[in-house]
Scaffold this active site. Structure first.
Site, PDB file in Angstrom:
ATOM      1  N   GLY A 261       0.859  -1.108  -0.127  1.00 50.47           N
ATOM      2  CA  GLY A 261       0.022  -0.022  -0.122  1.00 50.47           C
ATOM      3  C   GLY A 261       0.645   1.221   0.036  1.00 50.47           C
ATOM      4  O   GLY A 261       0.637   2.073  -0.825  1.00 50.47           O
ATOM      5  N   ALA A 262       1.918   1.191   0.875  1.00 45.66           N
ATOM      6  CA  ALA A 262       2.603   2.534   1.017  1.00 45.66           C
ATOM      7  C   ALA A 262       3.881   2.003   1.971  1.00 45.66           C
ATOM      8  O   ALA A 262       3.608   1.299   2.722  1.00 45.66           O
ATOM      9  CB  ALA A 262       1.740   4.004   1.443  1.00 45.66           C
ATOM     10  N   MET A 263       4.917   2.977   1.977  1.00 46.71           N
ATOM     11  CA  MET A 263       6.088   2.816   2.653  1.00 46.71           C
ATOM     12  C   MET A 263       6.635   4.066   3.167  1.00 46.71           C
ATOM     13  O   MET A 263       6.555   5.214   2.569  1.00 46.71           O
ATOM     14  CB  MET A 263       7.031   2.377   1.754  1.00 46.71           C
ATOM     15  CG  MET A 263       8.422   2.003   2.328  1.00 46.71           C
ATOM     16  SD  MET A 263       8.337   0.576   3.743  1.00 46.71           S
ATOM     17  CE  MET A 263       9.766   1.039   4.823  1.00 46.71           C
ATOM     18  N   GLU A 264       6.834   3.934   4.652  1.00 45.40           N
ATOM     19  CA  GLU A 264       7.357   5.099   5.513  1.00 45.40           C
ATOM     20  C   GLU A 264       8.896   5.538   5.393  1.00 45.40           C
ATOM     21  O   GLU A 264       9.247   6.192   6.334  1.00 45.40           O
ATOM     22  CB  GLU A 264       7.037   4.666   7.004  1.00 45.40           C
ATOM     23  CG  GLU A 264       8.095   3.574   7.791  1.00 45.40           C
ATOM     24  CD  GLU A 264       7.476   2.282   7.506  1.00 45.40           C
ATOM     25  OE1 GLU A 264       6.860   2.015   6.447  1.00 45.40           O
ATOM     26  OE2 GLU A 264       8.014   1.635   8.312  1.00 45.40           O
ATOM     27  N   ASN A 265       9.630   5.278   4.271  1.00 49.38           N
ATOM     28  CA  ASN A 265      10.787   5.750   4.250  1.00 49.38           C
ATOM     29  C   ASN A 265      11.043   7.344   4.688  1.00 49.38           C
ATOM     30  O   ASN A 265      10.366   8.107   4.509  1.00 49.38           O
ATOM     31  CB  ASN A 265      11.490   5.939   2.752  1.00 49.38           C
ATOM     32  CG  ASN A 265      10.799   4.732   1.934  1.00 49.38           C
ATOM     33  OD1 ASN A 265      11.153   3.630   2.325  1.00 49.38           O
ATOM     34  ND2 ASN A 265       9.914   4.859   1.066  1.00 49.38           N
ATOM     35  N   HIS A 297      -0.872   6.462   8.652  1.00 55.81           N
ATOM     36  CA  HIS A 297      -0.261   5.376   9.203  1.00 55.81           C
ATOM     37  C   HIS A 297       1.072   5.668   8.833  1.00 55.81           C
ATOM     38  O   HIS A 297       2.444   5.457   9.747  1.00 55.81           O
ATOM     39  CB  HIS A 297      -0.671   4.373   8.639  1.00 55.81           C
ATOM     40  CG  HIS A 297       0.027   2.972   8.854  1.00 55.81           C
ATOM     41  ND1 HIS A 297      -0.312   2.143   9.778  1.00 55.81           N
ATOM     42  CD2 HIS A 297       1.206   2.485   8.276  1.00 55.81           C
ATOM     43  CE1 HIS A 297       0.548   1.020   9.755  1.00 55.81           C
ATOM     44  NE2 HIS A 297       1.515   1.342   8.939  1.00 55.81           N
ATOM     45  N   GLU A 298       1.442   6.018   7.478  1.00 55.16           N
ATOM     46  CA  GLU A 298       2.973   6.159   6.986  1.00 55.16           C
ATOM     47  C   GLU A 298       3.463   7.359   7.722  1.00 55.16           C
ATOM     48  O   GLU A 298       4.605   7.462   8.078  1.00 55.16           O
ATOM     49  CB  GLU A 298       3.079   6.232   5.558  1.00 55.16           C
ATOM     50  CG  GLU A 298       2.386   5.090   5.010  1.00 55.16           C
ATOM     51  CD  GLU A 298       2.864   3.759   5.365  1.00 55.16           C
ATOM     52  OE1 GLU A 298       3.899   3.424   5.929  1.00 55.16           O
ATOM     53  OE2 GLU A 298       1.976   2.890   4.998  1.00 55.16           O
ATOM     54  N   HIS A 301       4.600   6.433  11.293  1.00 49.76           N
ATOM     55  CA  HIS A 301       5.615   5.771  11.504  1.00 49.76           C
ATOM     56  C   HIS A 301       6.949   6.711  11.826  1.00 49.76           C
ATOM     57  O   HIS A 301       8.160   6.235  12.314  1.00 49.76           O
ATOM     58  CB  HIS A 301       5.806   4.999  10.199  1.00 49.76           C
ATOM     59  CG  HIS A 301       5.183   3.623  10.183  1.00 49.76           C
ATOM     60  ND1 HIS A 301       5.524   2.631  11.281  1.00 49.76           N
ATOM     61  CD2 HIS A 301       4.698   2.969   9.101  1.00 49.76           C
ATOM     62  CE1 HIS A 301       5.005   1.640  10.826  1.00 49.76           C
ATOM     63  NE2 HIS A 301       4.346   1.554   9.686  1.00 49.76           N
ATOM     64  N   GLU A 320       4.418  -2.040  13.434  1.00 52.11           N
ATOM     65  CA  GLU A 320       3.393  -1.887  12.669  1.00 52.11           C
ATOM     66  C   GLU A 320       2.148  -2.056  13.587  1.00 52.11           C
ATOM     67  O   GLU A 320       1.140  -1.597  13.214  1.00 52.11           O
ATOM     68  CB  GLU A 320       3.583  -3.302  11.778  1.00 52.11           C
ATOM     69  CG  GLU A 320       4.594  -3.099  10.784  1.00 52.11           C
ATOM     70  CD  GLU A 320       4.318  -1.763   9.835  1.00 52.11           C
ATOM     71  OE1 GLU A 320       3.135  -1.277   9.804  1.00 52.11           O
ATOM     72  OE2 GLU A 320       5.197  -1.445   8.851  1.00 52.11           O
TER      73      GLU A 320
HETATM   74  N1  BES Z   1       5.910  -0.685   6.274  1.00 58.37           N
HETATM   75  C1  BES Z   1       4.823  -0.880   5.574  1.00 58.37           C
HETATM   76  C2  BES Z   1       5.111  -1.334   4.178  1.00 58.37           C
HETATM   77  C3  BES Z   1       5.557  -2.521   4.111  1.00 58.37           C
HETATM   78  C4  BES Z   1       4.820  -3.765   4.065  1.00 58.37           C
HETATM   79  C5  BES Z   1       6.885  -2.886   3.544  1.00 58.37           C
HETATM   80  C6  BES Z   1       5.641  -5.047   3.537  1.00 58.37           C
HETATM   81  C7  BES Z   1       7.551  -3.977   3.071  1.00 58.37           C
HETATM   82  C8  BES Z   1       6.897  -5.014   3.535  1.00 58.37           C
HETATM   83  C9  BES Z   1       3.749   0.227   5.818  1.00 58.37           C
HETATM   84  O1  BES Z   1       4.138   1.170   6.709  1.00 58.37           O
HETATM   85  C10 BES Z   1       2.498  -0.404   5.846  1.00 58.37           C
HETATM   86  O2  BES Z   1       2.387  -0.981   6.983  1.00 58.37           O
HETATM   87  N2  BES Z   1       1.694  -0.341   4.862  1.00 58.37           N
HETATM   88  C11 BES Z   1       0.584  -1.007   4.775  1.00 58.37           C
HETATM   89  C12 BES Z   1      -0.600  -0.244   4.837  1.00 58.37           C
HETATM   90  C13 BES Z   1      -1.062   0.243   6.182  1.00 58.37           C
HETATM   91  C14 BES Z   1      -2.248   1.398   6.222  1.00 58.37           C
HETATM   92  C15 BES Z   1      -1.376  -0.884   7.121  1.00 58.37           C
HETATM   93  C16 BES Z   1       0.439  -1.678   3.370  1.00 58.37           C
HETATM   94  O3  BES Z   1       1.382  -1.421   2.624  1.00 58.37           O
HETATM   95  O4  BES Z   1      -0.369  -2.620   3.276  1.00 58.37           O
HETATM   96 ZN    ZN Z   2       3.203   0.295   8.759  1.00 57.52          ZN
END
Ligand code: BES
Ligand code: ZN
Length: 867
Positions: A261-265, A297-298, A301, A320
């Site tokens: 979905g997205a990433m918190e770099n 969410h991001e 983080h 998480e």
């Molecule tokens: N850190 C994760 C992204 C991620 C997930 C990176 C798996 C590598 C492997 C990010 O913060 C995250 O949790 N994204 C979720 C959405 C969130 C609103 C729960 C996602 O991508 O589904």
């Molecule tokens: Zn996350």
């Protein structure tokens, strides 16, 4: 010969690294093929190191051009190079500190796994969590190694971004510096022809932060909502957690090809474009809701994940679970808290309970893994958030805030464990959490049974807990289960307002003085008392309570706890469906009458009323049937669910028609909760009415729709009514919009008749716009079948199972993560009849035997298959 099975990694084997990184400098000479990455890494011996003293650098698929230590070039005799990395023996390393330099080459254009540095529509971007940085250069790619990064990007592309603050730039280059030490998984780089939607934010201490959302030209008009959500998130984290942003800029980039979905770099969040871009015409209310939650969410983080990170990947829930809990609190503040809570529980049961009940059950903090990407699960995320919710309830809002303040001040800049987290709560609140910790170390959904009996003026209640065996964990110890409860009289009078009971043994006996309660409430002693248990879903457990239908109808009409009021209706529907399945019983009119009353209670939020109208999903019913000792038949389940919808629509027809007309939010669209609530109730009514009225109303709504929420609802209703024109009309209007076309693919499969669903999915995979290398498009089609049309997926011929296996194998060769995630469609296979089990086992075995299977998909099919 297949390669030997990859070895699992165990939490118990964790050792602090022999070397830490003081500083990193990276230079990227970007090219679609043959990108050069130059690294200068200052290492120093870790006084607490417990590894072998060799310098181990992870590296996968990177071509080493040259390397040196303290300026002296290394030759192939100085190190050991394998497919997983590079090791310089301790004997060849200087004492104390030293500088490693290397030049490597990688091919972003060939990177279809979308992990590391890759290209998407001509733009360069990265995804490093969990272990993607090792595909960029040689590095100790583990979260307990935190360092300050300086990055130089060389490219002709106009926009060049990395973490931290911009330092300097010129024609064809840009430099960034991130002052906050971070693990490599938070590294990011983006380069492309991008345009920004910009804004600014003044933090609580008066610092100015430049905000940018970077998108492809043409999409800049679709960022306003994400930007608004970002500013609200930043303010909320200041007000509720005292957390301030810590850089001069905050950048978000939207990418079309993204596994997650997205990433918190750090300072440079990268998003799947579907969670950024929105206009009323192209995005539904649900999309807006997701954008708000994911942006938050991001952003959150930044403190829970980035400033304080995880020591190792077993501690994933530390960031998480906590960040999901925080984004849930935020969404509850922004929108309706009861509606949000119900949605969370629906999701938890659909995904996490399902996981916990099957072969993939694991602890919130797993003990071992083969591929860490397979552990970004509903258990780590959603159960992880529930565990924090329980802690919050147990220590109270003030205790929680005090503990969080202590957590941030004690551990800022560190890589931590669940033990660190719990120790803060213990120190601040004086509570012993050693038993509570079992929520992190025991898998499976506890079952809580409540039994009660009246003796004179006293109600005696017994609560018991039972933890099911899960793979590798036959025996469990009792958990600490907060049970919020109240007591009602049959006329709805509240005898006992909400009280918290903590069940921490296998059994607890409670005595309630009903006579005294009745006296205090000023009512006669009731002949019967109705417990309202597990209010607000105070623990992630399965509750077994012998409430009669009449009791549940009282709760549905009167429970002051909105969650349990909804839950009462839900359980009545589930019971009705099971009765229809077993003996063809007709649904009971009392349920419809109660629903009619609730639907016409104008003081209730329309979104809440819409939730009360929704039936349990087919997967829910299958699990309920299985729990009741039946073998679920997906076709029959689909049939009874439809039959109940039709019966409801007939019984409630005038109410639904009146609601449909009354819930018109007016001509000017706004994505806010109030309007979205009206649309959700209106469209729920539309779907039901289409069952009994013919297609005219849906047709009129489709023709008149001015926003995607209404357009999709009418589209779905028309598909179910057998309309054969609407898909082509929709296609012609939206074929140029990727995100809208994802919906077009999905909805046709989800609303196909089950016997046709596989054929429809198959036909759509031949459509010129089906691009299986794009994870969103792939998930729309494959998920449209496996999750959207369970009766179609479970087609008795096995065609659905075969279709999924064929596509998993095809995608696995290019993008293992996406294939592995989709394979969970098989996780419930043990619920079904022997024929279906045999068909699924056959597909799992076929996948397992495939040549060149990835570690990701290999681990998943072997765990799902079990022994
Ligand atoms: N850190 C994760 C992204 C991620 C997930 C990176 C798996 C590598 C492997 C990010 O913060 C995250 O949790 N994204 C979720 C959405 C969130 C609103 C729960 C996602 O991508 O589904
Ligand atoms: Zn996350």
């Amino acid at each position: 010969m297949k390669d030997a099975a990859p070895q699992p990694i165990h939490l118990a084997d964790y050792r602090p690294p022999s070397y830490l990184v003081e500083e990193v400098r990276l230079t990227f000479r970007l090219q679609p093929k043959g990108t050069r990455v130059l690294s200068t890494i200052r290492f120093r011996a870790n006084p607490e190191g417990l590894e072998d003293g060799n310098l181990h650098l992870d590296g996968e698929g990177v071509r080493l051009i040259s390397c040196s230590i303290d300026g002296a070039p290394l030759t192939a005799f100085d190190y050991l190079l394998t497919a997983e990395g590079l090791t310089v023996p301790a004997a060849r390393l200087p004492e104390g500190a030293f500088t490693w330099e290397a030049e490597v080459e990688i091919d972003p254009e060939e990177n279809t796994a979308l992990e590391g540095l890759y290209t998407s529509n001509g733009m360069f971007c990265t995804q490093c969590e969990a272990e993607g940085f090792r595909k960029i250069t040689f590095y100790p790619d583990r979260p307990d190694v935190m360092a300050r990064f300086t990055v130089r990007i060389e490219s002709d592309l106009p926009v060049l971004l990395s973490n931290g603050n911009p330092v300097a730039s010129g024609a064809g280059w840009a430099e960034w510096h991130d002052p906050w030490p971070k693990p490599a998984y938070l590294f990011a780089l983006v380069a492309g022809e991008l345009v920004a939607h910009s804004d600014r934010f003044t933090t609580m201490s008066g610092r100015e932060v430049a905000l940018n959302i970077w998108v492809r030209p043409g999409d800049e008009g679709k960022c306003a909502y994400a930007m608004d959500a970002l500013k609200r998130s930043m303010r909320w984290d200041e007000e509720v957690y005292g957390r301030e942003y810590d850089l001069d800029v905050f950048n978000i980039v939207a990418v079309d090809d993204f596994n997650m979905g997205a990433m918190e770099n750090k300072g440079l969040n990268i998003f799947n474009s579907k969670f950024v871009l929105a206009t009323p015409e192209t995005a539904t209310d649900r999309d807006y809701d997701f954008i708000e939650g994911i942006v938050a969410h991001e952003y959150f983080h930044n403190w829970t994940g980035n400033r304080i990170t995880c020591r190792d990947w077993f501690q994933l829930c530390l960031k998480e679970g906590l960040t999901v809990f925080r984004d849930q609190q935020f969404s509850a503040d922004m929108r309706s808290a009861p509606v949000k809570r119900i949605e969370e529980v629906l999701q938890l049961r659909a995904r996490q309970f399902r996981e916990d009940a099957g072969p993939l059950a694991h602890n919130v903090r797993p003990d071992s893994y083969v591929e860490i990407n397979n552990f970004y699960t509903a258990t780590v995320y959603e159960k992880g958030a529930e565990v924090i919710g329980m802690l919050h309830r147990l220590v109270g809002a003030d205790g929680y805030r005090a503990a969080l303040d202590a957590y941030f001040s004690r551990h800022d800049g560190q890589a931590c464990t669940i033990e660190d987290w719990l120790a803060v709560f213990e120190d601040v609140t004086g509570r012993d959490l050693s038993q509570f910790k079992r929520w992190y170390t025991q898998a499976g959904t506890p079952r809580v049974s409540a039994r009660w009996a009246r003796t004179g003026g006293t109600l005696k209640m017994t609560l018991t807990q039972e933890l099911p065996a899960t793979p590798g964990q036959p025996l469990k110890e009792p958990a600490v289960i907060p049970v919020a409860l109240g007591l009602l009289a049959p006329d709805g009078t509240e005898l006992l307002p909400e009280t918290l009971v903590v069940l921490d043994g296998r059994e607890a006996e409670l005595d309630f003085d009903i006579a005294g309660m009745a006296e205090r409430a000023g009512v006669a002693m009731p002949e019967r008392v109705i417990p309202s248990l597990l209010r607000g879903f105070s623990a992630p457990v399965i509750l077994d309570a012998p409430l009669s239908r009449a009791d549940r109808l009282v709760l549905l009409a009167h429970d002051p706890d909105p969650f349990n009021r909804w839950e009462a209706g839900r359980s009545l529907m589930r019971e009705t469906l099971l009765a229809m399945l077993t003996d063809g019983a007709a649904p009971d009119a009392a349920l419809f009458e109660a629903l009619a009353t609730l639907l016409t209670t104008d003081t209730l939020d329309p979104a809440y009323r819409a939730l009360a109208l929704a039936l349990p999903s087919e997967d829910d019913i299958a699990q309920a049937a299985h729990d009741a000792g039946m073998v679920p038949d997906p076709t029959a389940i689909h049939g009874v669910r439809r039959a109940l919808q039709t019966a409801m629509a007939e019984a409630l027809r005038p109410v639904l028609a009146a609601l449909h007309d009354a819930m018109d939010p007016g001509p000017v669209y706004s994505p806010d909760a109030e309007q979205a609530a009206k649309r959700s109730l209106r469209n729920a009514a539309l779907m039901l009415l289409a069952r009994v009225e013919g297609p005219e109303r849906a047709q009129a709504r489709y023709d008149a729709a001015t926003n995607m929420t209404d357009e999709m609802a009418a589209f779905a209703a028309l598909l179910e009514a057998g309309d054969t024109q609407v898909a082509a009309r929709f296609h012609d209007r939206w074929k140029g919009d990727r995100l809208v076309m994802d919906k077009w693919f999905m909805v046709q499969i989800a609303h196909a008749e089950p016997e046709q669903a596989v054929a429809v999915a198959q036909r759509l995979t031949d459509h010129p716009l089906f691009d299986w290398k794009n994870p969103n498009r792939f998930r729309s089609v494959i998920g449209g079948l496996t999750a959207g049309n369970p009766a179609g997926f479970h087609d008795p011929t096995g065609a659905g199972y075969r279709f999924l296996a064929d596509w998993l194998l095809k995608v696995d060769a290019k993008n293992p993560q996406t294939a592995a995630r989709m394979s969970t469609a098989y996780e419930t296979w043990r619920r079904y009849d022997a024929d279906r089990q045999e068909l699924i086992a056959g597909e799992l075995d076929r996948i397992a035997a495939a040549e060149g299977l990835s570690r990701d998909l290999g681990e998943m099919v072997s765990r799902i298959r079990g022994s």
